[in-house]
Design a protein around this motif. Structure first.
Motif, mmCIF file in Angstrom:
data_model
loop_
_atom_site.group_PDB
_atom_site.id
_atom_site.type_symbol
_atom_site.label_atom_id
_atom_site.label_comp_id
_atom_site.label_asym_id
_atom_site.label_seq_id
_atom_site.Cartn_x
_atom_site.Cartn_y
_atom_site.Cartn_z
ATOM 1 N N VAL A 97 0.928 -1.146 -0.023
ATOM 2 C CA VAL A 97 0.030 0.006 0.010
ATOM 3 C C VAL A 97 0.899 1.149 -0.002
ATOM 4 C CG1 VAL A 97 -1.437 1.424 1.505
ATOM 5 C CG2 VAL A 97 -2.158 -1.077 0.914
ATOM 6 N N LEU A 98 1.888 1.272 0.967
ATOM 7 C CA LEU A 98 3.026 2.536 0.909
ATOM 8 C C LEU A 98 3.536 2.693 -0.372
ATOM 9 C CD1 LEU A 98 4.682 1.974 4.249
ATOM 10 C CD2 LEU A 98 3.171 4.231 3.522
ATOM 11 N N PHE A 99 3.969 1.556 -1.088
ATOM 12 C CA PHE A 99 4.684 1.671 -2.416
ATOM 13 C C PHE A 99 3.699 2.219 -3.483
ATOM 14 C CE2 PHE A 99 5.849 -0.145 -6.405
ATOM 15 C CZ PHE A 99 6.831 0.507 -6.649
ATOM 16 N N GLY A 100 2.526 1.433 -3.422
ATOM 17 C CA GLY A 100 1.414 2.038 -4.306
ATOM 18 C C GLY A 100 0.895 3.268 -4.407
ATOM 19 N N LYS A 101 0.720 3.787 -3.118
ATOM 20 C CA LYS A 101 0.375 5.345 -2.902
ATOM 21 C C LYS A 101 1.483 6.160 -3.268
ATOM 22 C CE LYS A 101 0.117 9.038 -0.069
ATOM 23 N NZ LYS A 101 0.227 10.171 -1.026
ATOM 24 N N GLY A 102 2.740 6.112 -2.937
ATOM 25 C CA GLY A 102 3.822 6.689 -3.466
ATOM 26 C C GLY A 102 3.947 6.928 -4.714
ATOM 27 N N PHE A 103 4.135 5.739 -5.507
ATOM 28 C CA PHE A 103 4.488 5.454 -6.735
ATOM 29 C C PHE A 103 3.252 6.289 -7.812
ATOM 30 C CE2 PHE A 103 4.635 3.009 -10.922
ATOM 31 C CZ PHE A 103 5.789 3.409 -11.345
ATOM 32 N N SER A 104 2.167 5.865 -7.511
ATOM 33 C CA SER A 104 0.943 6.179 -8.108
ATOM 34 C C SER A 104 0.507 7.785 -8.064
ATOM 35 C CB SER A 104 -0.473 5.318 -7.697
ATOM 36 O OG SER A 104 -0.783 5.674 -6.417
ATOM 37 N N ASP A 105 0.767 8.362 -6.895
ATOM 38 C CA ASP A 105 0.776 9.700 -6.679
ATOM 39 C C ASP A 105 1.886 10.643 -7.509
ATOM 40 O OD1 ASP A 105 -1.253 9.495 -5.108
ATOM 41 O OD2 ASP A 105 -0.558 10.181 -3.163
ATOM 42 N N ALA A 106 2.947 9.970 -7.436
ATOM 43 C CA ALA A 106 3.947 10.614 -8.487
ATOM 44 C C ALA A 106 3.993 10.516 -9.802
ATOM 45 C CB ALA A 106 5.402 10.223 -7.925
ATOM 46 N N ILE A 107 3.232 9.472 -10.120
ATOM 47 C CA ILE A 107 3.146 9.185 -11.678
ATOM 48 C C ILE A 107 1.955 10.131 -12.055
ATOM 49 C CG2 ILE A 107 2.119 7.521 -13.306
ATOM 50 C CD1 ILE A 107 5.169 7.290 -12.600
ATOM 51 N N ILE A 108 0.960 10.090 -11.173
ATOM 52 C CA ILE A 108 -0.226 11.125 -11.522
ATOM 53 C C ILE A 108 -0.025 12.684 -11.535
ATOM 54 C CG2 ILE A 108 -2.575 11.907 -10.635
ATOM 55 C CD1 ILE A 108 -3.137 8.978 -9.851
ATOM 56 N N THR A 109 1.136 13.039 -10.340
ATOM 57 C CA THR A 109 1.294 14.459 -10.590
ATOM 58 C C THR A 109 2.426 14.681 -12.160
ATOM 59 O OG1 THR A 109 1.593 14.311 -8.176
ATOM 60 C CG2 THR A 109 2.991 15.965 -9.408
ATOM 61 N N LEU A 110 3.223 13.581 -12.290
ATOM 62 C CA LEU A 110 3.832 14.112 -13.331
ATOM 63 C C LEU A 110 2.902 14.134 -14.842
ATOM 64 C CD1 LEU A 110 6.782 11.547 -12.737
ATOM 65 C CD2 LEU A 110 7.165 14.247 -12.691
ATOM 66 N N ILE A 111 2.110 13.359 -14.559
ATOM 67 C CA ILE A 111 1.328 13.064 -15.853
ATOM 68 C C ILE A 111 0.341 14.638 -15.909
ATOM 69 C CG2 ILE A 111 -0.903 12.085 -16.818
ATOM 70 C CD1 ILE A 111 -0.031 9.512 -16.000
ATOM 71 N N LYS A 112 -0.136 14.880 -14.648
ATOM 72 C CA LYS A 112 -0.910 16.311 -14.828
ATOM 73 C C LYS A 112 0.026 17.546 -15.150
ATOM 74 C CE LYS A 112 -4.287 15.426 -11.160
ATOM 75 N NZ LYS A 112 -4.796 15.689 -9.941
ATOM 76 N N VAL A 113 1.184 17.541 -14.409
ATOM 77 C CA VAL A 113 2.226 18.549 -15.161
ATOM 78 C C VAL A 113 2.604 18.687 -16.480
ATOM 79 C CG1 VAL A 113 4.428 19.440 -14.661
ATOM 80 C CG2 VAL A 113 3.287 18.876 -12.896
ATOM 81 N N ASN A 114 2.721 17.335 -17.121
ATOM 82 C CA ASN A 114 3.119 17.415 -18.563
ATOM 83 C C ASN A 114 1.881 17.698 -19.344
ATOM 84 O OD1 ASN A 114 5.841 16.646 -18.670
ATOM 85 N ND2 ASN A 114 5.354 14.452 -18.089
ATOM 86 N N MET A 115 0.780 17.552 -18.768
ATOM 87 C CA MET A 115 -0.714 17.770 -19.673
ATOM 88 C C MET A 115 -1.219 19.204 -19.550
ATOM 89 S SD MET A 115 -3.089 14.491 -19.378
ATOM 90 C CE MET A 115 -4.284 14.961 -20.410
ATOM 91 N N GLY A 116 -0.424 19.880 -18.468
ATOM 92 C CA GLY A 116 -0.371 21.398 -18.368
ATOM 93 C C GLY A 116 -1.874 21.671 -17.249
ATOM 94 N N TYR A 117 -2.199 20.957 -16.430
ATOM 95 C CA TYR A 117 -3.198 21.146 -15.559
ATOM 96 C C TYR A 117 -3.022 22.483 -14.808
ATOM 97 C CZ TYR A 117 -6.138 17.218 -16.052
ATOM 98 O OH TYR A 117 -7.251 16.020 -16.246
ATOM 99 N N ASN A 118 -3.982 23.513 -14.834
ATOM 100 C CA ASN A 118 -3.873 24.827 -13.884
ATOM 101 C C ASN A 118 -3.716 24.067 -12.582
ATOM 102 O OD1 ASN A 118 -3.899 26.332 -16.063
ATOM 103 N ND2 ASN A 118 -6.216 26.420 -16.031
ATOM 104 N N GLY A 119 -2.700 24.638 -11.765
ATOM 105 C CA GLY A 119 -2.456 24.833 -10.561
ATOM 106 C C GLY A 119 -1.633 23.550 -9.970
ATOM 107 N N VAL A 120 -1.041 22.921 -11.057
ATOM 108 C CA VAL A 120 -0.374 21.391 -10.508
ATOM 109 C C VAL A 120 1.044 22.010 -10.784
ATOM 110 C CG1 VAL A 120 0.226 19.317 -11.318
ATOM 111 C CG2 VAL A 120 -2.434 20.212 -11.198
#
Length: 155
Positions: A97-120
């Protein structure tokens, strides 16, 4: 007058133990040794008693003794192994659970930044701590806990 008797219902039963009364009959009335009765296959006690079959002079046949069941031995070993380390699977679950939470949150953040979401942003903070650092700590803690648990709680 010819009376008809109703058909009797027969049921199949499977014995799972030799009762005290059956043991008494086998030992006292039919001449079996106590140690033989204790080692006798359960399914044979009833038929031996109903046929009033006395103990053979050469002793009880080998096929009448209980056989060591490999399946029950493997189940017993598995239970002993699990009781040695009762926290093994819960700790592995927590690490996942710890690994999955950290890894998935980091990937989602990177995807949002690369897609240009406002406020990310990659520098976003939570209570003064960078969010990506929190994700990295979760990933490291998950991997560390999982590796430690796996290595120290081996069968």
């Amino acid at each position: 007058n010819n009376m008809l008797t109703p058909p009797t219902m027969t049921t199949a039963t499977t014995a799972f133990m030799i009762t005290m009364e059956q043991k008494r009959v086998l030992i006292e009335e039919l001449g079996y040794a106590r140690r033989d009765v204790e080692a006798m296959r359960v399914d044979l006690a009833g038929p031996i008693i109903s046929k009033r079959q006395r103990c053979p002079p050469e002793g009880m046949p080998e096929s009448w003794y209980k056989q060591e069941d490999e399946e029950s031995n493997s189940m017993l070993k598995r239970l002993e192994d699990e009781s040695k380390y009762p926290l093994k699977f819960p700790l592995l679950g927590i690490s996942l659970v710890l690994f999955g939470k950290g890894f998935s949150d980091a990937i989602i953040t990177l995807i949002k930044v690369n897609m240009g979401y406002n406020g990310v942003s990659l520098t976003e903070q939570f209570m003064g701590i960078p969010v990506l650092a929190i994700d990295a700590v979760c990933v490291a803690a998950g991997i560390g806990l999982g590796v430690w648990t796996w290595k120290t709680m081996r069968d």
